[in-house]
Design an enzyme around this catalytic site. Structure first.
Site, PDB file in Angstrom:
ATOM      1  N   GLY A 267       0.836  -1.194   0.000  1.00  0.00           N
ATOM      2  CA  GLY A 267       0.000   0.000   0.000  1.00  0.00           C
ATOM      3  C   GLY A 267       0.868   1.240   0.000  1.00  0.00           C
ATOM      4  N   LEU A 268       0.254   2.384  -0.157  1.00  0.00           N
ATOM      5  CA  LEU A 268       0.980   3.645  -0.200  1.00  0.00           C
ATOM      6  C   LEU A 268       1.679   3.945   1.120  1.00  0.00           C
ATOM      7  CD1 LEU A 268      -1.657   5.895  -2.017  1.00  0.00           C
ATOM      8  CD2 LEU A 268       0.470   5.010  -3.001  1.00  0.00           C
ATOM      9  N   SER A 269       2.696   4.779   1.056  1.00  0.00           N
ATOM     10  CA  SER A 269       3.336   5.283   2.272  1.00  0.00           C
ATOM     11  C   SER A 269       2.293   6.034   3.085  1.00  0.00           C
ATOM     12  CB  SER A 269       4.486   6.228   1.902  1.00  0.00           C
ATOM     13  OG  SER A 269       5.075   6.774   3.051  1.00  0.00           O
ATOM     14  N   GLY A 272      -0.518   2.701   6.650  1.00  0.00           N
ATOM     15  CA  GLY A 272      -0.586   2.016   7.942  1.00  0.00           C
ATOM     16  C   GLY A 272       0.030   0.640   7.970  1.00  0.00           C
ATOM     17  N   LYS A 273       0.830   0.292   6.970  1.00  0.00           N
ATOM     18  CA  LYS A 273       1.404  -1.058   6.868  1.00  0.00           C
ATOM     19  C   LYS A 273       2.291  -1.390   8.067  1.00  0.00           C
ATOM     20  CE  LYS A 273       3.455  -0.112   3.034  1.00  0.00           C
ATOM     21  NZ  LYS A 273       3.018   1.306   3.053  1.00  0.00           N
ATOM     22  N   SER A 274       3.255  -0.526   8.363  1.00  0.00           N
ATOM     23  CA  SER A 274       4.202  -0.808   9.448  1.00  0.00           C
ATOM     24  C   SER A 274       3.494  -0.861  10.797  1.00  0.00           C
ATOM     25  CB  SER A 274       5.312   0.253   9.471  1.00  0.00           C
ATOM     26  OG  SER A 274       6.109   0.167   8.315  1.00  0.00           O
ATOM     27  N   SER A 341       6.045  -1.793  -2.136  1.00  0.00           N
ATOM     28  CA  SER A 341       6.100  -2.745  -3.259  1.00  0.00           C
ATOM     29  C   SER A 341       5.120  -2.330  -4.358  1.00  0.00           C
ATOM     30  CB  SER A 341       5.826  -4.180  -2.789  1.00  0.00           C
ATOM     31  OG  SER A 341       4.726  -4.281  -1.943  1.00  0.00           O
TER      32      SER A 341
END
Length: 443
Positions: A267-269, A272-274, A341
């Protein structure tokens, strides 16, 4: 290319305000060698690779590369119809036959180049397109791409912007390109293509779109924001043997009480991935899972510290992470990854790496949030710097992001709390990687 296509290309160049690129006497010999393979003749035990040199020069003894098959050979001889003498070299504009020192199986549609100046290999590229079809062009439309002597099935992935004649951006919102319209589009192929950006080679950086026998579009190729994938798909190791482990995956699964797998968050920076990966790692570890989180920033401090942020370096970053994640999964871990990615092809390679060791063990999770929401969060000020031009090739601003087409899970963080998003992620993992029984005694 026939006269109809040449006339259409000239019309496109005129509409874009590009002058001189179609001139056949514009120093093509100085450009990299490009010869689309038209045919391969068999004369006794010889194979004669035939084609017309579009740009560059070739000499007997040159080391050449065929793309996209990525096989190399040395030129043994050059011949041309009605040539008064045996040729030792040939140049742009000549139709020739080449014999090779190595007896390779070469197919029509390949592109011959020098080994050290090859075309790009990719399955996705940008194009400035003149649409000539009677029905409007929109995302999802499939056509036949004709590129040199090659033909491939391509799909319109997106229409990026509409262009007024002479190169200015068109105003107004639209979703389809009508007949005689100009636009910048993104095209995707199911197979690898060998191509040049138009800015690098005006003779080979152009293509025709066809619907059966009818030409429905002509375009100029661009690679802005997309990587050359050649190095990612070309293996260089030799004399390497896969070593089997003494501990089976089944034994590891019994010890761990779950199988290994890769949970790949994209997903975009600022989506909320991290945040989700770190929270999920803690939650799963406390429940008894063998789990490890791979975060983009952490990986770039060590394993990938030598890589920058060009499209090629981004792709290599993900290739390495995908292989590392597969090793963790093979060891029986649940691997949580947090990487933008941005390219579908890179995520597909990560999936293939994981599924070599854990069939159906790769789960792509799309952490979806609108660009404006991600910019509003911007905890490190990256979007602000990207808007100011301080960070080139920034995903979502000056570089593309290709959302997953069929992710195993989509989590909308734009309108969900962290707790709700985390619950959705945990529920998915526990559904597919449920703990079984009691932990076995050590030893």
């Amino acid at each position: 290319m026939d006269s109809q296509a040449e006339n259409l290309f000239q019309r496109l160049l005129d509409a874009l305000g590009i002058r001189g690129a179609g001139d056949v006497s514009d120093g093509r010999d100085a450009l990299p060698l490009r010869m689309p393979v038209q045919d391969v003749d068999h004369a006794g035990d010889r194979r004669i690779v035939k084609g017309r040199i579009e740009t560059g020069r070739v000499s007997v003894g040159d080391r050449v590369l065929f793309s996209p098959s990525n096989v190399t050979a040395r030129v043994a001889g050059i011949e041309a119809k009605n040539a008064p003498t045996v040729l030792t070299e040939a140049a742009a504009g000549q139709s020739i036959g080449i014999t090779l020192e190595e007896q390779l199986v070469i197919e029509p549609g390949e592109t011959l180049s020098h080994e050290n100046r090859p075309p790009v290999e990719t399955d996705v590229f940008r194009a400035r397109l003149l649409w000539l079809g009677h029905t409007p062009l929109g995302p999802g439309r499939r056509c036949t791409l004709r590129l040199g002597t090659a033909a491939a099935d391509v799909e319109v992935q997106s229409i990026e912007r509409f262009i007024e004649p002479h190169g200015s951006d068109a105003s107004g919102a639209a979703h389809e390109l009508t007949r005689d319209g100009l636009a910048e589009v993104v095209l995707r192929s199911r197979s690898m293509l060998a191509l040049d950006a138009f800015t690098d080679n005006p003779r080979t950086g152009r293509f025709v779109l066809a619907d059966e026998t009818e030409i429905v579009g002509v375009g100029l190729i661009g690679m802005e924001g997309y990587p050359d994938q050649r190095s990612l798909i070309t293996g260089r190791s030799s004399n390497v043997t896969v070593v089997d482990h003494g501990v089976s995956r089944a034994a590891r699964a019994r010890r761990n009480r779950h199988a290994g797998g890769v949970i790949w968050l994209t997903g975009l920076s600022g989506a909320g991935k991290s945040t989700l990966v770190i929270a999920a790692e803690d939650h799963l570890f406390r429940k008894g899972y063998q789990v490890y989180a791979l975060d983009g920033d952490n990986v770039r401090h060590g394993l990938n510290a030598t890589l920058g942020f060009s499209p090629e370096d981004r792709a290599e970053n993900i290739r390495r992470v995908g292989e590392v994640a597969a090793l963790f999964a093979d060891a029986g871990f649940i691997v949580l990854t947090a990487f933008i990615s941005p390219y579908r092809a890179d995520r597909a390679r990560a999936r293939a790496a994981a599924e070599r060791v854990t069939p159906r063990g790769f789960h792509e999770v799309y952490i979806r949030a609108p660009l404006e929401v991600c910019e509003a969060r911007d905890p490190r000020g990256l979007y602000e710097r990207a808007r100011a031009g301080e960070i080139p090739d920034f995903t979502g601003i000056s570089a593309p992001y290709e959302p997953p087409e069929r992710p195993e899970l989509t989590v909308d963080t734009g309108d969900r709390s962290v707790e709700q998003s985390l619950r959705a992620l945990i529920d998915h993992i526990e559904r597919y990687f449920a703990l079984t029984g009691e932990a076995p005694p050590e030893g």
